[in-house]
Design a protein around this motif. Structure first.
Motif, PDB file in Angstrom:
ATOM      1  N   ALA A 144       0.837  -1.200   0.000  1.00  0.00           N
ATOM      2  CA  ALA A 144       0.000   0.000   0.000  1.00  0.00           C
ATOM      3  C   ALA A 144       0.875   1.256   0.000  1.00  0.00           C
ATOM      4  O   ALA A 144       0.608   2.216  -0.732  1.00  0.00           O
ATOM      5  N   LEU A 145       1.941   1.226   0.810  1.00  0.00           N
ATOM      6  CA  LEU A 145       2.856   2.372   0.826  1.00  0.00           C
ATOM      7  C   LEU A 145       3.482   2.558  -0.557  1.00  0.00           C
ATOM      8  O   LEU A 145       3.626   3.668  -1.044  1.00  0.00           O
TER       9      LEU A 145
ATOM     10  N   PHE B 189       0.505   3.691  -3.186  1.00  0.00           N
ATOM     11  CA  PHE B 189      -0.217   4.946  -2.974  1.00  0.00           C
ATOM     12  C   PHE B 189       0.616   6.044  -2.327  1.00  0.00           C
ATOM     13  O   PHE B 189       0.121   7.133  -2.082  1.00  0.00           O
ATOM     14  N   GLY B 190       1.854   5.766  -2.033  1.00  0.00           N
ATOM     15  CA  GLY B 190       2.660   6.716  -1.244  1.00  0.00           C
ATOM     16  C   GLY B 190       3.323   7.818  -2.035  1.00  0.00           C
ATOM     17  O   GLY B 190       4.017   8.650  -1.468  1.00  0.00           O
ATOM     18  N   GLY B 191       3.161   7.833  -3.354  1.00  0.00           N
ATOM     19  CA  GLY B 191       3.850   8.862  -4.129  1.00  0.00           C
ATOM     20  C   GLY B 191       5.279   8.436  -4.414  1.00  0.00           C
ATOM     21  O   GLY B 191       5.783   7.495  -3.798  1.00  0.00           O
TER      22      GLY B 191
END
Lengths: 525, 301
Positions: free
Chosen positions: B253-254, B257-259
């Motif tokens: 997820a990091l 979706f973390g950029g």
């Protein structure tokens, strides 16, 4: 398993409530925090430079002063050697980068040159007019010294900043003589500036009481002594001392210094310890001079001038001045971190924005929330009812972790977030271990309560072994590492301890409550 | 009780394929070693230093737009930071390969991509952020913690377990370093953290399996070691997969979706934790059968 003593239940729930209490400041603005009563927790998690920005200091290394001091030290060395070999000299003084001297017999210059070579390879002698000689360092040697003092300055700056407990500072060499420092958080960097502004050269020297202070201040001084200023007395007038120039022992021989309180007067003091060489030298010097006064001098200012009542042979001692607690702490810190090779000057001071863009921080926040939700859903799907219990533990785990980080003022950076992600994994792991074990025991045909009991107790050894191994590793990382490695070790330790608590103790309280209230005979699907 | 992701009585023959697996692992490890030896690591600005540029814009600077336009313009990392006021920006560029000429070229490139009325207040070279002592301390720290874990496992289990665990950890770190080298990923401060995370995770996984082996050694005194190890791996398999699953899920997820910054940071950790899981199943336990165990001693306890 079924019987948890009442005090234990209260203790476990109490810790959870306390954690929630300490997490409240996280949701309040700074203004609201200041209006709160004193007993209310007011510490927020410090965000690192990458997430929040902080203070920026640019320091300049004053090489000239350092070179002057090094030249003076070289001259002292050379003089001793010249006296040993009975070479006569006149007016040998260091002036900035060079020293000028005259020889009684100019023929001796070759002998002087060979002596110089044994002292320092980088020394150069040139003949001036009327029989004078000038002693200088070659430009190569100066360059080397500059590089070495810059590198050493950075190391000492790092040590001092680390010792204040400021986690995750940014320290970098800039240009050829400057050091750039960025400190996370928006707190006032005054204390750090104050700490870095001091060279912290510590010396132990004897006092000369054969002349009066008044005579000495008018220039009637015994040879090899000087007048030094001390701290103000009770009437706020300055105090002066006549100290011998010879240094008994310097800060290099210290191995530890800690702030403490005098058991009799309750005044803040600083206790220190010498290494073996320092202890011997200090012991010998005090043995021969019982009854005399000596001075403890920091950056040419006398901080304390005690009388030697008995030989001090143990290699440790204490400094008592009229310190405040903070001053005692700072002095101990400076003594531990060591002296700077050259004075530092703050030439620029600013606040800086976060190293990561606002966009990265927002997406980082989203990603963290998504990841927690995904784990929670996964647990729910995998263990249904027991998944809910694990998720409650996970939530409390996060709350406690943030509360612990706020209370200890650990800095949260991007690597810290990864540490938390891993902690979530590990927190869930303990519950996975327990739940898998319960399933296994059920498959072996045990009754529900017996299976849960066996699940918890069997999984316990595994959880303790794996977590203790991690904790031991983290302790060593903290001990040997510095900077970000230490930060990682702190987050990891907090995470493991908190997750062991929530995953074992808290879930157990909930499960026992469920068993007693609903008296189930089989696991809910 | 929830969905069974894994059949409860899995009986995969790990030990039967032990030699093939070891050969493969050895090959991969050698490959990593060769890659490290030949290609080395790509050090970032943390280790190498670089250029520091301070600019002042006429209107409040849009830092994220600037980052996008400057990215990929120069070799390696570029970092932007608001500096004192919304109009001041501090830009850090890592040292470009080549001499002074290359640094100047990079500066010109950056200037050409920034607004014409940007004021250049300072351009300077900066040293590495990570001091040599941090690296040497870091190495001591890792070696120290490996030694301490070895001693602890020795104390709680037997020396063979400790040795096998440390070999597994060395393998994991080497794999991760190899990945950094092969894909020329920036080796910076966070890379150091990724290695530490991998070690921590892997040891946790390994100890869980060893724990089960110890338990089974007491339970099945006559079972051949190879069969016993296989049984222990299978019994803990659902736990291993579930735990790695949740951890990898949260890291994924990091990553997704973390950029870009957080993605670059979570990728090596993903790789490391994956390697750690694989190695605890396929290396740490099977290795025990090669080193051998003194079963009499364990039974006495």
């Amino acid at each position: 398993m079924i019987n948890i003593p009442r005090w234990k239940t209260i203790l476990i729930l109490g810790v959870c409530v306390l954690g929630m209490f300490f997490i409240i400041p996280q949701f309040l603005s700074r203004d609201t925090l200041q209006k709160l009563p004193n007993w209310f927790p007011n510490k927020q998690v410090v965000l690192g430079l990458d997430l929040q920005g902080g203070a920026h200091l640019l320091l300049e290394v004053d090489f000239e002063t350092a070179l002057h001091e090094q030249m003076a030290a070289i001259v002292d060395n050379v003089k001793v050697e010249l006296r040993k070999t009975r070479i006569g000299y006149k007016g040998f003084v260091a002036q900035k980068r060079q020293a000028v001297f005259t020889l009684r017999n100019s023929q001796d210059i070759d002998k002087v040159k060979s002596i110089l070579r044994t002292i320092d390879q980088g020394l150069e002698v040139t003949a001036l007019t009327d029989g004078k000689f000038s002693l200088t360092l070659t430009s190569d040697a100066i360059e080397k010294r500059k590089k070495a003092s810059l590198a050493q300055s950075i190391e000492i700056v790092r040590r001092r900043v680390d010792e204040t407990g400021t986690a995750e500072p940014f320290i970098q060499q800039q240009g050829e003589d400057r050091i750039l420092i960025q400190l996370p958080g928006l707190q006032d960097p005054e204390r750090i500036k104050n700490l870095l502004g001091q060279t912290a050269k510590l010396q132990f020297r004897f006092l000369d009481t054969s002349v009066s202070i008044e005579d000495a201040r008018e220039g009637r001084l015994p040879p090899d002594t000087e007048v030094l200023e001390g701290y103000e007395d009770n009437q706020h007038s300055p105090v002066y001392y006549v100290a011998k120039k010879q240094v008994i022992i310097s800060g290099e021989n210290l191995i530890d210094a800690q702030p403490n309180f005098d058991p009799q007067t309750n005044q803040p003091i600083v206790g220190f310890k010498f290494d073996a060489l320092g202890a011997r030298r200090f012991g010998d010097a005090t043995k021969e001079n019982v009854g005399k006064l000596f001075a403890i001098i920091l950056d040419n200012k006398v901080i304390s001038a005690p009388r030697i009542n008995e030989p001090i042979t143990g290699g440790s001692g204490q400094i008592s001045g009229s310190f405040t607690t903070q001053e005692a702490q700072d002095l101990a810190l400076l003594m531990r971190a060591g002296a700077l090779p050259a004075p530092l000057k703050v030439i620029e001071e600013r606040t800086v924005g976060p190293g990561l863009g606002a966009d990265s921080i927002v997406s980082g926040e989203h990603a963290t929330i998504i990841s927690i939700v995904m784990v929670a859903v996964f647990m729910l799907v995998a263990y249904s009812f027991f998944g809910i219990i694990a998720n409650i533990a996970l939530l409390v785990n996060l709350i406690l972790l943030f509360a612990a980080m706020a209370v200890t003022q650990a800095t949260l950076t991007l690597p810290g977030i990864a540490g938390i992600a891993l902690t979530i994994g590990m927190a869930v792991d303990a519950n996975v271990l327990i739940n898998e074990r319960i399933k296994e025991e059920l498959r072996l045909g045990r009754k529900l309560i017996a299976a849960i009991d066996a699940g918890y107790s069997r999984a316990m050894t595994t959880i303790i072994d794996s977590n203790l191994t991690t904790l031991i590793g983290a302790a060593l990382l903290y001990h040997f590492g510095s900077g970000p490695i230490r930060g990682f070790a702190v987050t990891l330790t907090l995470g493991v301890i908190v997750s062991m608590f929530t995953a074992i103790s808290l879930t157990r309280v909930i499960v026992v409550w469920w068993l007693k209230t609903f008296k189930p005979t089989r696991l809910p699907i | 009780m929830g969905i069974q992701f894994f059949p409860p009585n899995s009986n995969i023959n790990f030990m039967g394929h032990k030699n093939k697996i070891f050969a493969l692992m050895l090959l991969i490890t050698m490959g990593c070693f060769a890659c490290l030896f030949m290609k080395g690591l790509t050090y970032g600005i943390d280790f190498k230093g670089g250029l520091l540029i301070e600019i002042r814009t006429s209107a409040p600077a849009n830092i994220s737009a600037m980052r996008t336009s400057l990215k990929n313009l120069v070799h390696g990392e570029i970092s932007l930071q608001e500096f004192g006021s919304p109009n001041d920006v501090l830009i850090r560029v890592e040292r470009q390969p080549g001499g002074d000429e290359a640094q100047l070229q990079a500066l010109e490139k950056i200037k050409s991509h920034l607004d014409a009325n940007v004021e250049y207040r300072r351009v300077e070279t900066v040293g590495p952020k990570v001091s040599e002592s941090l690296i040497t301390n870091g190495i001591y720290a890792v070696l120290g913690s490996l030694a301490a874990m070895l001693v602890y496992i020795w104390f709680r289990f037997e020396w063979q377990f400790g040795v096998c665990a440390v070999i597994t950890l060395a393998h994991d770190s080497l794999i991760l370093l190899g990945v950094f080298s092969l894909f020329a990923l920036e080796f910076n401060e966070t890379a150091l953290i990724a290695i530490l995370l991998t070690i921590t995770y892997s040891i946790n996984d390994t100890v869980v399996i060893y724990d089960r082996i110890r338990e089974n050694l007491r339970k099945f005194k006559k079972m051949p070691l190879s069969e016993l190890i296989n049984r222990s791996i299978n019994e803990t398999l659902s736990r291993t997969v579930l735990t790695s699953g949740t951890t990898l899920l949260s890291l994924l997820a990091l990553y997704l979706f973390g950029g870009p910054v957080i993605a670059a940071f979570s990728l090596p950790i993903l790789v490391g934790i994956f390697a750690g899981t694989i190695s605890s199943i396929f290396i740490s336990a099977p290795l025990l059968s090669i080193v051998g165990l003194n079963r009499g001693k364990i039974n006495e306890e």
